[in-house]
Motif scaffolding. Structure first.
Motif, short mmCIF file in Angstrom:
data_model
loop_
_atom_site.label_atom_id
_atom_site.label_comp_id
_atom_site.label_asym_id
_atom_site.label_seq_id
_atom_site.Cartn_x
_atom_site.Cartn_y
_atom_site.Cartn_z
N GLY A 128 0.79 -1.22 0.00
CA GLY A 128 0.00 0.00 0.00
C GLY A 128 0.83 1.27 0.00
N ARG A 129 2.12 1.15 -0.21
CA ARG A 129 3.01 2.31 -0.16
C ARG A 129 2.50 3.42 -1.07
N GLY A 130 2.35 4.60 -0.50
CA GLY A 130 1.90 5.75 -1.28
C GLY A 130 0.40 5.95 -1.29
N ALA A 131 -0.38 4.99 -0.78
CA ALA A 131 -1.84 5.12 -0.77
C ALA A 131 -2.28 5.88 0.48
N ASP A 132 -3.11 6.90 0.31
CA ASP A 132 -3.59 7.66 1.47
C ASP A 132 -4.68 6.92 2.22
N ARG A 133 -5.38 6.01 1.56
CA ARG A 133 -6.42 5.20 2.19
C ARG A 133 -6.25 3.76 1.70
N PHE A 134 -6.15 2.82 2.63
CA PHE A 134 -6.04 1.42 2.23
C PHE A 134 -6.78 0.54 3.22
N GLY A 236 -18.18 -9.57 1.06
CA GLY A 236 -17.67 -8.87 2.23
C GLY A 236 -16.82 -7.67 1.87
N LEU A 237 -15.97 -7.83 0.86
CA LEU A 237 -15.08 -6.75 0.45
C LEU A 237 -15.86 -5.56 -0.12
N VAL A 238 -16.91 -5.85 -0.88
CA VAL A 238 -17.69 -4.75 -1.45
C VAL A 238 -18.43 -3.98 -0.36
N THR A 239 -18.90 -4.70 0.66
CA THR A 239 -19.48 -4.01 1.81
C THR A 239 -18.45 -3.08 2.45
N ALA A 240 -17.25 -3.59 2.63
CA ALA A 240 -16.19 -2.80 3.26
C ALA A 240 -15.79 -1.60 2.41
N LEU A 241 -15.63 -1.81 1.12
CA LEU A 241 -15.19 -0.67 0.30
C LEU A 241 -16.31 0.36 0.12
N THR A 242 -17.58 -0.08 0.22
CA THR A 242 -18.69 0.87 0.20
C THR A 242 -18.63 1.79 1.41
N PRO A 246 -11.56 2.73 0.13
CA PRO A 246 -10.09 2.71 0.11
C PRO A 246 -9.56 2.90 -1.31
N ARG A 247 -8.35 3.44 -1.39
CA ARG A 247 -7.69 3.56 -2.69
C ARG A 247 -7.04 2.23 -3.09
N THR A 248 -6.56 1.50 -2.06
CA THR A 248 -5.89 0.23 -2.31
C THR A 248 -6.46 -0.82 -1.36
N LEU A 249 -6.74 -1.99 -1.90
CA LEU A 249 -7.23 -3.12 -1.13
C LEU A 249 -6.15 -4.19 -1.17
N ILE A 250 -5.56 -4.49 0.00
CA ILE A 250 -4.42 -5.40 0.10
C ILE A 250 -4.90 -6.71 0.70
N ILE A 251 -4.68 -7.81 -0.02
CA ILE A 251 -5.10 -9.12 0.45
C ILE A 251 -3.86 -9.94 0.82
N VAL A 274 -19.57 -3.98 -7.88
CA VAL A 274 -19.58 -2.54 -7.64
C VAL A 274 -20.56 -1.86 -8.59
N THR A 275 -21.20 -0.83 -8.11
CA THR A 275 -22.12 -0.04 -8.95
C THR A 275 -21.62 1.40 -8.98
N PHE A 276 -21.98 2.19 -7.97
CA PHE A 276 -21.50 3.57 -7.92
C PHE A 276 -20.11 3.68 -7.29
N GLN A 277 -19.67 2.61 -6.59
CA GLN A 277 -18.41 2.70 -5.86
C GLN A 277 -17.22 2.78 -6.82
N LYS A 278 -16.17 3.42 -6.35
CA LYS A 278 -14.93 3.48 -7.11
C LYS A 278 -14.15 2.21 -6.85
N LEU A 279 -13.79 1.48 -7.90
CA LEU A 279 -13.08 0.22 -7.75
C LEU A 279 -11.64 0.49 -7.30
N PRO A 280 -11.24 -0.05 -6.14
CA PRO A 280 -9.88 0.18 -5.68
C PRO A 280 -8.89 -0.74 -6.40
N SER A 281 -7.63 -0.43 -6.27
CA SER A 281 -6.59 -1.34 -6.71
C SER A 281 -6.57 -2.52 -5.75
N LEU A 282 -6.68 -3.75 -6.27
CA LEU A 282 -6.72 -4.94 -5.44
C LEU A 282 -5.41 -5.70 -5.65
#
Length: 321
Positions: A128-134, A236-242, A246-251, A274-282
């Motif tokens: 997540g280096r450089g991501a303001d929200r992860f 679960g992840l879509v609930t969380a990102l809604t 986050p800008r980055t989703l780290i698994i 995802v519908t209206f949500q912004k898709l993060p980098s996974l």
């Protein structure tokens, strides 16, 4: 040479390091946690390990550690420095920060939750280096999460922030030890996949890694088990990102070791939801089982950087892993 002590306490083993101001790992060590000897012995083992690290630092670098950071599992009151509860270690309300500070000659000590501490390292110096929200989500025996905001990890008002594994994704489904039914970790953790594949394959010793191998070879039973886990995880992840955007989703965690066998269908499953949500980098986690120890070192340096102007540290992105 100024340095700090970093300790990552797990259910079966402890990882430790001395970390320099430039992020260099000056010394590394491991030893068993010794939980079979009981909670008091585990605590004493942690204190002894930390004291040995302090002594090594004096011998090797001419001065004792300036601070210490410790990551532990379970429920952690980071503000009070108390390890409140850990089922695997059997302890309750252990004032670990105060005990360590006393054993280490009064230096400042930071106590952190193991997943949040690992997430701190992944966010600052890992995937997540450089991501303001992860959001960091390790898929292991259970599923937890760490919410990263501007280089810090949010603990929540009561220390429970990020517990994504207990989002209900299958209402009325399998009972969870937390008391709910249908929690995410009952369907998408490494242990859940292991159980499902053992049943489907008829091999009681089969595990999630075996399932991933079978998926790669085209086994239809394995593909079905795997896809059910991926679909639950995506829900679960879509609930969380809604909620978190986050800008980055780290698994990370054991299940992530399946590589693209996991990430290719998971990215597609999340994208479909995802519908209206912004898709993060996974992305996969980058630090492996060193994340907790590296994060503990970051916690220790965070304690002293603002209070000791003589300490100069590098940008977190330059930390050597």
């Amino acid at each position: 040479m100024k340095h700090v002590i970093a300790l990552d306490v797990g259910g079966t083993g402890m990882k430790a390091a001395l970390v320099g101001a430039d992020g260099e790992l000056l010394h590394q060590a491991r030893r068993p946690t010794g939980r079979e000897r009981g909670p008091d012995a585990v605590v004493e083992g942690i204190l002894d390990f930390a004291a040995e690290l302090r002594a090594h630092g004096i011998r090797a670098h001419g001065e004792p550690a300036s601070a210490a950071g410790v990551a532990v599992p379970g429920i952690v009151d980071e503000a009070e420095g108390v390890a409140a509860y850990a089922a695997n270690l059997g302890w309750r309300d252990v004032p670990l920060r105060a005990l360590l500070a006393e054993r280490l000659g009064g230096v400042p000590v930071a106590l952190g939750h193991d997943v949040r501490t690992g997430g701190l390292a992944e966010g600052r110096i890992g995937a997540g280096r450089g991501a303001d929200r992860f959001l960091f989500v390790p898929l292991g025996t259970g599923i937890a999460g760490a919410i990263g905001i501007d280089g810090k990890v949010e603990a929540g008002a009561h220390g429970f922030a990020g517990e994504i594994g207990h989002i209900v994704v299958r209402p009325g489904g399998a009972e969870c030890p937390c008391g709910q039914r249908g929690c995410l970790e009952r369907f998408a953790s490494a242990s859940a996949v292991s159980r499902a594949w053992a049943e489907a394959s008829g091999d009681p010793d089969a595990d999630a890694a075996d399932c991933a191998t079978a998926v790669a070879s085209g086994d239809e039973r394995a593909v079905r088990v795997w896809q059910e886990a991926v679909d639950a995880l995506a829900d679960g992840l879509v609930t969380a990102l809604t909620l978190l955007d986050p800008r980055t989703l780290i698994i990370g965690g054991g299940l992530a070791e399946a590589g693209q066998t996991l990430f290719t269908p998971l990215r597609e499953a999340v994208r479909r939801r995802v519908t209206f949500q912004k898709l993060p980098s996974l992305v996969p986690a980058a630090l492996g089982d060193t994340a907790g120890c590296l994060g503990a070192g970051l916690l220790a340096w965070d304690l002293i950087e603002t209070t000791d102007p003589s300490i100069e540290t590098t940008d977190p992105s330059e930390v050597t892993t």
